[in-house]
Design an enzyme around this catalytic site. Sequence first.
Site, PDB file in Angstrom:
ATOM      1  CB  THR A   1      -0.816  -0.057   1.191  1.00 57.77           C
ATOM      2  OG1 THR A   1      -1.855  -1.034   1.176  1.00 57.77           O
ATOM      3  CG2 THR A   1      -1.639   1.421   1.069  1.00 57.77           C
TER       4      THR A   1
ATOM      5  CG  PHE B   1       0.253   4.675   3.542  1.00 56.45           C
ATOM      6  CD1 PHE B   1       0.854   3.333   3.310  1.00 56.45           C
ATOM      7  CD2 PHE B   1      -0.867   4.915   4.520  1.00 56.45           C
ATOM      8  CE1 PHE B   1       0.197   2.337   4.135  1.00 56.45           C
ATOM      9  CE2 PHE B   1      -1.412   3.547   4.910  1.00 56.45           C
ATOM     10  CZ  PHE B   1      -1.037   2.378   4.607  1.00 56.45           C
TER      11      PHE B   1
HETATM   12  O1  LIG Z   1      -7.509   0.091   7.907  1.00 60.03           O
HETATM   13  C1  LIG Z   1      -6.045  -0.014   7.788  1.00 60.03           C
HETATM   14  O2  LIG Z   1      -5.291  -0.684   8.800  1.00 60.03           O
HETATM   15  C2  LIG Z   1      -5.528   1.149   7.149  1.00 60.03           C
HETATM   16  O3  LIG Z   1      -4.577   1.861   7.534  1.00 60.03           O
HETATM   17  C3  LIG Z   1      -5.994   1.203   5.834  1.00 60.03           C
HETATM   18  C4  LIG Z   1      -5.672   0.216   4.983  1.00 60.03           C
HETATM   19  C5  LIG Z   1      -6.430  -1.137   4.887  1.00 60.03           C
HETATM   20  C6  LIG Z   1      -5.559  -2.046   4.110  1.00 60.03           C
HETATM   21  C7  LIG Z   1      -4.511  -2.007   3.428  1.00 60.03           C
HETATM   22  C8  LIG Z   1      -3.635  -0.881   3.880  1.00 60.03           C
HETATM   23  C9  LIG Z   1      -4.186   0.263   4.344  1.00 60.03           C
END
Ligand SMILES: O=C(O)C(=O)Cc1ccccc1
Length: 434
Positions: free
Chosen positions: A306, A308
Amino acid sequence: MHALSRSTPTGNLRLSSFVRMRRSSGPSRAVWCVYRSESVHFPNGIGTSRADWQSSCAVLNASSKPPSHQDQPAEVHGGGADHVDAVNVHQAAIDLNLNLVPIDSSKSSSPAVPQPPKPLTITDLSPAPMHGSQLRVAYQGVPGAYSEAAAGKAYPNCEAIPCDQFEVAFQAVELWIADRAVLPVENSLGGSIHRNYDLLLRHRLHIVGEVQLPVHHCLLALPGTRMEYLSRVTSHPQALSQCEHTLTKLCPQAAREAVDDTAGAAEYIAVNNLRDTAAIASAKAAELYGLQVLADGIQDDSSNVTRFVMLAREPIIPRTDRPFKTSIVFAHERGTSVLFKVLSAFAFRNISLTKIESRPHRNRPIRLVDDAYEGTAKHFEYMFYVDFEASLAEVRAQNALAEVQEFTSFLRVLGSYPMDMTPWSPPPRGEPEI
Ligand SMILES: O=C(O)C(=O)Cc1ccccc1
């Protein structure tokens, strides 16, 4: 609505809900700041239309104070001679009802009588000193969320501030309650997190960095729960999507339920003692909320990453001493092959694009074109987000944007920032990444 801090059942304090801001004075006259740096020199012909870019400069108030070094964002410390000539200063007092500020009852006139929350004044919202003390970083979710881990990767030793919605994380930075926000924008399996693309346009924060986080999902449940007894699996929609095939194999009978964040799903099961429900979350969430790991590494592909972005009130000064990325958003009037022209402005300068995303143009979602004989064409209007691999300090990037600006009716630079080049390899299955 008013912002209310509330303790989650596990005692965590998190920013929740929305705050209503009412400026007590008229709107401040904003003019665009100008980078006064040799490395960011805009070629001729666009100096007068610089404001058209809705540029990555900070909006400044005419009476704003000159920045002290302390106001410089952490990302530019050691940034050399470059400096921003202006800072983002809220002159208008904010009528805000946030009971996040601890009320010092020893000063209240009658301690026995509960005092109404003291409205914050601009002097309360002092920025965190950059030197030596913790940076306050807002993220969406509760402790154990991947966004918390991303905040820690972006700003080691920061004070991570949980927020129950992405919007609240944006507002926390705008209200100086946090110094940065770290928010997910896309995932290698689940694609874009569209909500944050829309919020980037709606707010005036700047992207000042990115972190790519390998995400290692676990299936968590109360101790003693058996897979075959599960009737529900709950998690963030991105997590459900990233584990779709594995879940179908492990517990095809369980219904999927989307909630705001992965760790919040784990917390919910623990607090409500749900024996028929599992959450997709991190191994850290299992530890924090006393859940067992029913299955480890359940993402459909081990290279589940992911991305960010880190957001701040001021942009950083683009540099050329390391790989940079620049993010823009634009809209264009109707015209033939406009997108091709925009993309060719980068291609002809050997600038690689790493992302193109389109989102509905909320102010003008549809454009109708009547034809007496053929009827009415209904054109969906989009905002286009593009990430490209070049620094705004490079002339080729400035020239590309100057050309793009000719074809677009709206163009805004969301940020020019260092790429995340940290080495990583997907964790072997069975060894939780976080
Ligand atoms: O819900 C979380 O833990 C988040 O930070 C959002 C997310 C959810 C799934 C993958 C990466 C981030």
